[in-house]
Design an enzyme around this catalytic site. Structure first.
Site, PDB file in Angstrom:
ATOM      1  N   GLY A 127     -15.081   8.587   2.257  1.00  0.00           N
ATOM      2  CA  GLY A 127     -14.625   7.522   3.013  1.00  0.00           C
ATOM      3  C   GLY A 127     -13.449   7.100   2.575  1.00  0.00           C
ATOM      4  O   GLY A 127     -12.881   5.697   3.114  1.00  0.00           O
ATOM      5  N   THR A 128     -12.832   7.700   1.962  1.00  0.00           N
ATOM      6  CA  THR A 128     -11.392   6.864   1.401  1.00  0.00           C
ATOM      7  C   THR A 128     -10.503   6.795   2.673  1.00  0.00           C
ATOM      8  O   THR A 128      -9.780   5.610   2.656  1.00  0.00           O
ATOM      9  CB  THR A 128     -10.634   8.013   0.266  1.00  0.00           C
ATOM     10  N   ASN A 129     -10.287   7.583   3.388  1.00  0.00           N
ATOM     11  CA  ASN A 129      -9.539   7.693   4.461  1.00  0.00           C
ATOM     12  C   ASN A 129     -10.028   6.508   5.586  1.00  0.00           C
ATOM     13  O   ASN A 129      -9.325   5.608   6.210  1.00  0.00           O
ATOM     14  CB  ASN A 129      -9.315   9.072   5.451  1.00  0.00           C
TER      15      ASN A 129
ATOM     16  N   ARG B  31     -25.044  22.801  17.698  1.00  0.00           N
ATOM     17  CA  ARG B  31     -23.828  22.087  17.829  1.00  0.00           C
ATOM     18  C   ARG B  31     -23.501  21.242  18.975  1.00  0.00           C
ATOM     19  O   ARG B  31     -23.118  19.944  19.362  1.00  0.00           O
ATOM     20  CB  ARG B  31     -22.452  22.896  17.500  1.00  0.00           C
TER      21      ARG B  31
ATOM     22  N   MET C 194     -16.574  16.721   8.129  1.00  0.00           N
ATOM     23  CA  MET C 194     -16.909  18.097   7.906  1.00  0.00           C
ATOM     24  C   MET C 194     -17.610  19.003   8.722  1.00  0.00           C
ATOM     25  O   MET C 194     -18.227  19.843   8.321  1.00  0.00           O
ATOM     26  CB  MET C 194     -17.317  18.178   6.417  1.00  0.00           C
ATOM     27  N   ARG C 195     -17.553  18.436  10.042  1.00  0.00           N
ATOM     28  CA  ARG C 195     -18.254  19.432  11.058  1.00  0.00           C
ATOM     29  C   ARG C 195     -17.138  20.125  12.095  1.00  0.00           C
ATOM     30  O   ARG C 195     -16.244  19.322  12.636  1.00  0.00           O
ATOM     31  CB  ARG C 195     -19.250  18.878  11.779  1.00  0.00           C
TER      32      ARG C 195
ATOM     33  N   ASN D 198      -6.795  14.431  13.492  1.00  0.00           N
ATOM     34  CA  ASN D 198      -7.788  14.912  12.376  1.00  0.00           C
ATOM     35  C   ASN D 198      -6.657  14.800  11.195  1.00  0.00           C
ATOM     36  O   ASN D 198      -5.329  15.183  11.376  1.00  0.00           O
ATOM     37  CB  ASN D 198      -8.230  16.407  12.593  1.00  0.00           C
TER      38      ASN D 198
ATOM     39  N   HIS E 200      -5.972  16.768   7.502  1.00  0.00           N
ATOM     40  CA  HIS E 200      -6.262  18.046   6.873  1.00  0.00           C
ATOM     41  C   HIS E 200      -5.587  18.055   5.403  1.00  0.00           C
ATOM     42  O   HIS E 200      -4.178  17.947   5.364  1.00  0.00           O
ATOM     43  CB  HIS E 200      -6.283  19.539   7.571  1.00  0.00           C
TER      44      HIS E 200
ATOM     45  N   GLU F 248      -2.324  11.145   1.918  1.00  0.00           N
ATOM     46  CA  GLU F 248      -3.125  11.055   2.858  1.00  0.00           C
ATOM     47  C   GLU F 248      -2.980   9.627   3.440  1.00  0.00           C
ATOM     48  O   GLU F 248      -3.093   9.390   4.477  1.00  0.00           O
ATOM     49  CB  GLU F 248      -4.607  11.425   2.832  1.00  0.00           C
TER      50      GLU F 248
END
Ligand code: GAR
EC number: 2.1.2.2
Length: 199
Positions: free
Chosen positions: A16-18, A69, A94-95, A111, A113, A182
């Site tokens: 959870g840094t972002n 899903r 990460m899904r 998103n 990346h 980031e």
């Protein structure tokens, strides 16, 4: 020109840094947005502690409780709709999401990346960059914030930040330098989207 703040949700799966960084940015007085919801798909994610400690409305939607899903995405979609979310930030989520979900939210999901897309889509980007010492990319690496599309790590790029790959880099040192970028890139991209959406 809209005056009500844009209602944002953050999706995450881990540290959870972002998430923390985006939460601080969204809460800054000059940012015309509110963090209405954080959704996490893993019960052991550290980011959940941050949500609890900071009274961030959050939902744990554990993907292992869903048979496929589509069902999982339907649960996420329902939570996002219930909170009247207008813009979604995937921040270490990460899904893979179904094409139906992504198309429903087209141009409303960002998103991040950890690579200079389109290079190094997928997992373990830092390790793969070091293994390749990829001269075709000038021994650079970095991160990308983009609009999500149904294909993994595809979509219009909003912001990229570059870092040099140093001769003595390890996966950890490289990851830390990319993460520092980031934390600059995501708020920049979010501000761009808010300016676009709010006219
Ligand atoms: C970040 O490096 C992010 O770019 C990456 O996961 C990490 C999450 O860290 N995302 C992806 O790899 C998505 N394909 P965080 O939970 O500490 O922000």
């Amino acid at each position: 020109m809209t005056s009500a703040p844009t209602r944002i949700a953050i999706l995450f799966s881990g540290t959870g840094t972002n998430l923390r960084n985006l939460a601080a940015h969204i809460n800054a007085p000059h940012v015309p947005a509110t963090l209405e919801l954080a959704i996490c798909n893993r019960p052991d994610a550290k980011g959940l502690d941050f949500c609890r400690e900071n009274n961030i409305p959050h939902e744990l939607i554990d993907h292992t409780n869903y048979s496929d899903r589509a069902e999982f995405d339907a649960a996420m979609h329902a939570a996002l709709q219930a909170a009247n979310i207008e813009l979604i930030c995937a921040a270490g989520f990460m899904r893979l999401l179904t094409p139906e979900f992504v198309q429903h939210w087209e141009d409303r999901i960002l998103n991040i990346h950890p690579s200079l897309l389109p290079a190094y889509k997928g997992l373990h980007t830092h390790r793969r960059v070091l293994e390749a010492r990829d001269t075709s990319h000038g021994c650079t690496h970095g991160c990308t914030v983009h609009l999500m599309r149904p294909e993994m790590d595809e979509g219009p790029i909003l912001v990229q930040k570059q870092v040099d790959v140093l001769p003595d880099d390890t996966e950890d040192t490289l990851a830390a330098r990319v993460m520092a970028q980031e934390l600059i890139a995501y708020p920049e991209a979010l501000d761009m989207m808010l300016a676009r959406l709010r006219g």
